[in-house]
Scaffold this motif. Structure first.
Motif, PDB file in Angstrom:
ATOM      1  N   GLY A  55       0.820  -1.212   0.000  1.00 29.85           N
ATOM      2  CA  GLY A  55       0.000   0.000   0.000  1.00 29.85           C
ATOM      3  C   GLY A  55       0.851   1.257   0.000  1.00 29.85           C
ATOM      4  O   GLY A  55       0.537   2.233  -0.695  1.00 29.85           O
ATOM      5  N   LEU A  56       1.925   1.246   0.756  1.00 26.65           N
ATOM      6  CA  LEU A  56       2.837   2.390   0.788  1.00 26.65           C
ATOM      7  C   LEU A  56       3.487   2.599  -0.580  1.00 26.65           C
ATOM      8  O   LEU A  56       3.604   3.730  -1.061  1.00 26.65           O
ATOM      9  N   PHE A  57       3.882   1.508  -1.218  1.00 26.28           N
ATOM     10  CA  PHE A  57       4.473   1.597  -2.553  1.00 26.28           C
ATOM     11  C   PHE A  57       3.475   2.192  -3.541  1.00 26.28           C
ATOM     12  O   PHE A  57       3.813   3.103  -4.303  1.00 26.28           O
ATOM     13  N   LEU A  58       2.238   1.702  -3.529  1.00 29.00           N
ATOM     14  CA  LEU A  58       1.226   2.233  -4.453  1.00 29.00           C
ATOM     15  C   LEU A  58       0.915   3.695  -4.164  1.00 29.00           C
ATOM     16  O   LEU A  58       0.747   4.491  -5.086  1.00 29.00           O
ATOM     17  N   LEU A  59       0.844   4.056  -2.898  1.00 30.73           N
ATOM     18  CA  LEU A  59       0.589   5.452  -2.537  1.00 30.73           C
ATOM     19  C   LEU A  59       1.702   6.346  -3.065  1.00 30.73           C
ATOM     20  O   LEU A  59       1.438   7.411  -3.649  1.00 30.73           O
ATOM     21  N   CYS A  60       2.948   5.933  -2.883  1.00 32.67           N
ATOM     22  CA  CYS A  60       4.076   6.724  -3.397  1.00 32.67           C
ATOM     23  C   CYS A  60       4.054   6.790  -4.912  1.00 32.67           C
ATOM     24  O   CYS A  60       4.361   7.825  -5.499  1.00 32.67           O
ATOM     25  N   LYS A  61       3.687   5.697  -5.555  1.00 35.86           N
ATOM     26  CA  LYS A  61       3.615   5.670  -7.013  1.00 35.86           C
ATOM     27  C   LYS A  61       2.544   6.633  -7.507  1.00 35.86           C
ATOM     28  O   LYS A  61       2.751   7.365  -8.474  1.00 35.86           O
ATOM     29  N   ILE A  62       1.412   6.661  -6.832  1.00 37.30           N
ATOM     30  CA  ILE A  62       0.330   7.564  -7.221  1.00 37.30           C
ATOM     31  C   ILE A  62       0.732   9.019  -6.986  1.00 37.30           C
ATOM     32  O   ILE A  62       0.510   9.883  -7.825  1.00 37.30           O
ATOM     33  N   LEU A  63       1.350   9.306  -5.851  1.00 34.58           N
ATOM     34  CA  LEU A  63       1.683  10.688  -5.505  1.00 34.58           C
ATOM     35  C   LEU A  63       2.873  11.235  -6.286  1.00 34.58           C
ATOM     36  O   LEU A  63       2.888  12.412  -6.646  1.00 34.58           O
ATOM     37  N   PHE A  64       3.877  10.413  -6.537  1.00 35.82           N
ATOM     38  CA  PHE A  64       5.127  10.926  -7.078  1.00 35.82           C
ATOM     39  C   PHE A  64       5.453  10.470  -8.488  1.00 35.82           C
ATOM     40  O   PHE A  64       6.517  10.799  -9.009  1.00 35.82           O
ATOM     41  N   SER A  65       4.597   9.703  -9.120  1.00 41.42           N
ATOM     42  CA  SER A  65       4.897   9.202 -10.447  1.00 41.42           C
ATOM     43  C   SER A  65       3.680   9.365 -11.338  1.00 41.42           C
ATOM     44  O   SER A  65       2.631   9.812 -10.910  1.00 41.42           O
ATOM     45  N   ASP A  66       3.841   8.966 -12.589  1.00 43.90           N
ATOM     46  CA  ASP A  66       2.744   9.114 -13.525  1.00 43.90           C
ATOM     47  C   ASP A  66       2.399   7.819 -14.250  1.00 43.90           C
ATOM     48  O   ASP A  66       1.640   7.831 -15.191  1.00 43.90           O
ATOM     49  N   PHE A  67       2.961   6.685 -13.821  1.00 47.24           N
ATOM     50  CA  PHE A  67       2.675   5.358 -14.362  1.00 47.24           C
ATOM     51  C   PHE A  67       3.013   5.229 -15.839  1.00 47.24           C
ATOM     52  O   PHE A  67       2.546   4.343 -16.502  1.00 47.24           O
ATOM     53  N   ARG A  68       3.810   6.140 -16.386  1.00 49.67           N
ATOM     54  CA  ARG A  68       4.218   6.013 -17.777  1.00 49.67           C
ATOM     55  C   ARG A  68       5.578   5.342 -17.846  1.00 49.67           C
ATOM     56  O   ARG A  68       6.310   5.300 -16.880  1.00 49.67           O
ATOM     57  N   GLY A  69       5.886   4.865 -19.032  1.00 46.71           N
ATOM     58  CA  GLY A  69       7.164   4.205 -19.222  1.00 46.71           C
ATOM     59  C   GLY A  69       8.331   5.173 -19.215  1.00 46.71           C
ATOM     60  O   GLY A  69       8.147   6.389 -19.199  1.00 46.71           O
ATOM     61  N   PRO A  70       9.549   4.663 -19.257  1.00 48.97           N
ATOM     62  CA  PRO A  70      10.720   5.511 -19.148  1.00 48.97           C
ATOM     63  C   PRO A  70      10.887   6.508 -20.279  1.00 48.97           C
ATOM     64  O   PRO A  70      11.404   7.586 -20.075  1.00 48.97           O
ATOM     65  N   GLY A  71      10.449   6.201 -21.472  1.00 52.89           N
ATOM     66  CA  GLY A  71      10.643   7.112 -22.591  1.00 52.89           C
ATOM     67  C   GLY A  71       9.741   8.321 -22.570  1.00 52.89           C
ATOM     68  O   GLY A  71       9.947   9.275 -23.292  1.00 52.89           O
ATOM     69  N   LYS A  72       8.714   8.324 -21.756  1.00 53.61           N
ATOM     70  CA  LYS A  72       7.721   9.388 -21.769  1.00 53.61           C
ATOM     71  C   LYS A  72       8.055  10.525 -20.813  1.00 53.61           C
ATOM     72  O   LYS A  72       7.357  11.510 -20.767  1.00 53.61           O
ATOM     73  N   ARG A  73       9.098  10.418 -20.033  1.00 58.75           N
ATOM     74  CA  ARG A  73       9.370  11.408 -18.993  1.00 58.75           C
ATOM     75  C   ARG A  73      10.217  12.572 -19.467  1.00 58.75           C
ATOM     76  O   ARG A  73      10.334  13.551 -18.777  1.00 58.75           O
TER      77      ARG A  73
END
Length: 109
Positions: A55-73
């Motif tokens: 749950g902590l991992f998913l929360l951090c992923k939601i808050l600090f990332s955009d779930f896109r692949g490496p080429g999209k950043r």
């Protein structure tokens, strides 16, 4: 031709349904291991369970990332450095110099 494409899409969906839980499980275990190995001794917090870590991992992923692949950043939306490299290769010397001058103008402080 169409049935193969549909089959490929179905196959990718099945692969996605296998890989996502596997990656989340590994990431959750890694977060739990790191948390329990470092933070209780360092900060005096309690150890966490696997589900709390996931749950902590998913929360951090939601808050600090955009779930896109490496080429999209990189850069602005739609920016593709590989496409730009290919355009530079195919450009005439005049076009290449104009592009370089445009980037010099944009990047000048």
């Amino acid at each position: 031709m169409e049935p193969k494409r549909f089959y490929g899409r179905k196959k990718m969906r099945g692969l996605f349904l296998l890989i996502v839980p596997l990656v989340l499980g590994i990431a959750g275990y890694l977060v739990m291991w790191l948390w329990n190995a470092i933070l209780p001794d360092l900060l005096g917090v309690k150890a966490i369970s696997f589900w709390q870590a996931a749950g902590l991992f998913l929360l951090c992923k939601i808050l600090f990332s955009d779930f896109r692949g490496p080429g999209k950043r990189m850069g602005r939306p739609g920016f593709n450095p590989y496409q730009m490299r290919e355009e530079m290769r195919n450009a005439t010397p005049e076009e290449r110099e104009a592009l370089k001058e445009e980037w010099r103008r944009r990047c000048r402080r």
